[in-house]
Design a protein around this motif. Structure first.
Motif, PDB file in Angstrom:
ATOM      1  N   LEU A 187       0.751  -1.306  -0.003  1.00  0.00           N
ATOM      2  CA  LEU A 187       0.018  -0.102  -0.079  1.00  0.00           C
ATOM      3  C   LEU A 187       0.909   1.324  -0.114  1.00  0.00           C
ATOM      4  O   LEU A 187       0.591   2.132  -0.960  1.00  0.00           O
ATOM      5  CB  LEU A 187      -0.927   0.036   1.193  1.00  0.00           C
ATOM      6  CG  LEU A 187      -1.924   1.070   1.452  1.00  0.00           C
ATOM      7  CD1 LEU A 187      -2.952   0.936  -0.108  1.00  0.00           C
ATOM      8  CD2 LEU A 187      -2.890   0.937   2.531  1.00  0.00           C
ATOM      9  N   GLU A 188       1.950   1.395   0.806  1.00  0.00           N
ATOM     10  CA  GLU A 188       2.858   2.548   0.858  1.00  0.00           C
ATOM     11  C   GLU A 188       3.711   2.507  -0.707  1.00  0.00           C
ATOM     12  O   GLU A 188       3.556   3.666  -1.029  1.00  0.00           O
ATOM     13  CB  GLU A 188       3.872   2.152   2.129  1.00  0.00           C
ATOM     14  CG  GLU A 188       3.236   2.508   3.351  1.00  0.00           C
ATOM     15  CD  GLU A 188       2.489   3.873   3.583  1.00  0.00           C
ATOM     16  OE1 GLU A 188       3.247   5.031   3.160  1.00  0.00           O
ATOM     17  OE2 GLU A 188       1.398   3.948   3.944  1.00  0.00           O
ATOM     18  N   LYS A 245       2.394   1.749  -3.458  1.00  0.00           N
ATOM     19  CA  LYS A 245       1.715   1.985  -4.694  1.00  0.00           C
ATOM     20  C   LYS A 245       1.544   3.530  -4.122  1.00  0.00           C
ATOM     21  O   LYS A 245       1.581   4.293  -5.512  1.00  0.00           O
ATOM     22  CB  LYS A 245       0.344   1.351  -4.346  1.00  0.00           C
ATOM     23  CG  LYS A 245      -0.722   1.887  -5.403  1.00  0.00           C
ATOM     24  CD  LYS A 245      -2.040   1.552  -5.203  1.00  0.00           C
ATOM     25  CE  LYS A 245      -3.029   2.389  -5.941  1.00  0.00           C
ATOM     26  NZ  LYS A 245      -4.596   1.876  -5.770  1.00  0.00           N
ATOM     27  N   LYS A 246       1.385   3.982  -2.998  1.00  0.00           N
ATOM     28  CA  LYS A 246       0.923   5.564  -2.780  1.00  0.00           C
ATOM     29  C   LYS A 246       2.247   6.370  -3.373  1.00  0.00           C
ATOM     30  O   LYS A 246       1.906   7.094  -3.952  1.00  0.00           O
ATOM     31  CB  LYS A 246       0.796   5.782  -1.280  1.00  0.00           C
ATOM     32  CG  LYS A 246      -0.435   5.246  -0.685  1.00  0.00           C
ATOM     33  CD  LYS A 246      -0.679   5.391   0.679  1.00  0.00           C
ATOM     34  CE  LYS A 246      -1.670   5.035   1.381  1.00  0.00           C
ATOM     35  NZ  LYS A 246      -1.929   5.461   2.892  1.00  0.00           N
ATOM     36  N   GLU A 247       3.474   5.815  -3.094  1.00  0.00           N
ATOM     37  CA  GLU A 247       4.583   6.543  -3.500  1.00  0.00           C
ATOM     38  C   GLU A 247       4.439   6.322  -5.019  1.00  0.00           C
ATOM     39  O   GLU A 247       4.972   7.548  -5.815  1.00  0.00           O
ATOM     40  CB  GLU A 247       5.894   5.879  -2.910  1.00  0.00           C
ATOM     41  CG  GLU A 247       6.198   6.209  -1.642  1.00  0.00           C
ATOM     42  CD  GLU A 247       6.682   7.726  -1.418  1.00  0.00           C
ATOM     43  OE1 GLU A 247       7.490   8.470  -2.123  1.00  0.00           O
ATOM     44  OE2 GLU A 247       5.936   8.286  -0.675  1.00  0.00           O
ATOM     45  N   VAL A 275       2.106   6.189  -7.283  1.00  0.00           N
ATOM     46  CA  VAL A 275       1.144   7.170  -7.859  1.00  0.00           C
ATOM     47  C   VAL A 275       1.523   8.630  -7.659  1.00  0.00           C
ATOM     48  O   VAL A 275       1.357   9.201  -8.570  1.00  0.00           O
ATOM     49  CB  VAL A 275      -0.305   6.792  -6.991  1.00  0.00           C
ATOM     50  CG1 VAL A 275      -1.139   7.918  -7.404  1.00  0.00           C
ATOM     51  CG2 VAL A 275      -0.622   5.531  -7.376  1.00  0.00           C
ATOM     52  N   LYS A 276       2.120   8.952  -6.392  1.00  0.00           N
ATOM     53  CA  LYS A 276       2.546  10.463  -6.336  1.00  0.00           C
ATOM     54  C   LYS A 276       3.844  10.602  -7.180  1.00  0.00           C
ATOM     55  O   LYS A 276       3.735  11.909  -7.706  1.00  0.00           O
ATOM     56  CB  LYS A 276       3.021  10.454  -4.597  1.00  0.00           C
ATOM     57  CG  LYS A 276       3.613  11.907  -4.182  1.00  0.00           C
ATOM     58  CD  LYS A 276       3.868  12.038  -2.811  1.00  0.00           C
ATOM     59  CE  LYS A 276       4.218  11.208  -1.999  1.00  0.00           C
ATOM     60  NZ  LYS A 276       4.780  11.259  -0.755  1.00  0.00           N
ATOM     61  N   ASP A 296      -8.076  -0.852  -3.193  1.00  0.00           N
ATOM     62  CA  ASP A 296      -6.838  -1.476  -2.679  1.00  0.00           C
ATOM     63  C   ASP A 296      -6.926  -2.581  -1.939  1.00  0.00           C
ATOM     64  O   ASP A 296      -6.067  -3.810  -2.195  1.00  0.00           O
ATOM     65  CB  ASP A 296      -5.969  -0.396  -1.787  1.00  0.00           C
ATOM     66  CG  ASP A 296      -5.320   0.784  -2.869  1.00  0.00           C
ATOM     67  OD1 ASP A 296      -5.150   0.496  -4.081  1.00  0.00           O
ATOM     68  OD2 ASP A 296      -5.261   1.866  -2.290  1.00  0.00           O
TER      69      ASP A 296
END
Length: 76
Positions: free
Chosen positions: A7-8, A10-12, A14-15, A53
């Motif tokens: 999850l972390e 993926k967040k990075e 996408v950012k 997610d």
């Protein structure tokens, strides 16, 4: 990697992704197992709006995940 790590990650991803990547590609968490991942991607591709997610957890027999990207299908 464990779900929380994925999850972390993926967040990075996408950012850091370029806007054209966001518009043209799905970036999702899938089970690390190839067969489970293929089934998840197949089902996800049919109706992406019905997935979030954590949906990948239902497809995984282990707590091992990866982040993948693939081209979005053109809308009709």
């Amino acid at each position: 990697m464990k779900y929380t790590e994925a999850l972390e990650y993926k967040k990075e991803a996408v950012k850091k992704a370029d806007e054209s990547v966001i518009q043209n590609y799905h970036i999702i968490i899938t089970p690390a197992d190839t067969g489970e991942s293929a089934k998840y991607v197949e089902d996800f591709s049919k109706n992406p709006d019905q997935f979030n997610d954590s949906s990948c957890k239902q497809y995984s027999s282990t707590d091992d995940y990866e982040v993948v990207s693939f081209r979005k299908e053109p809308e009709d």
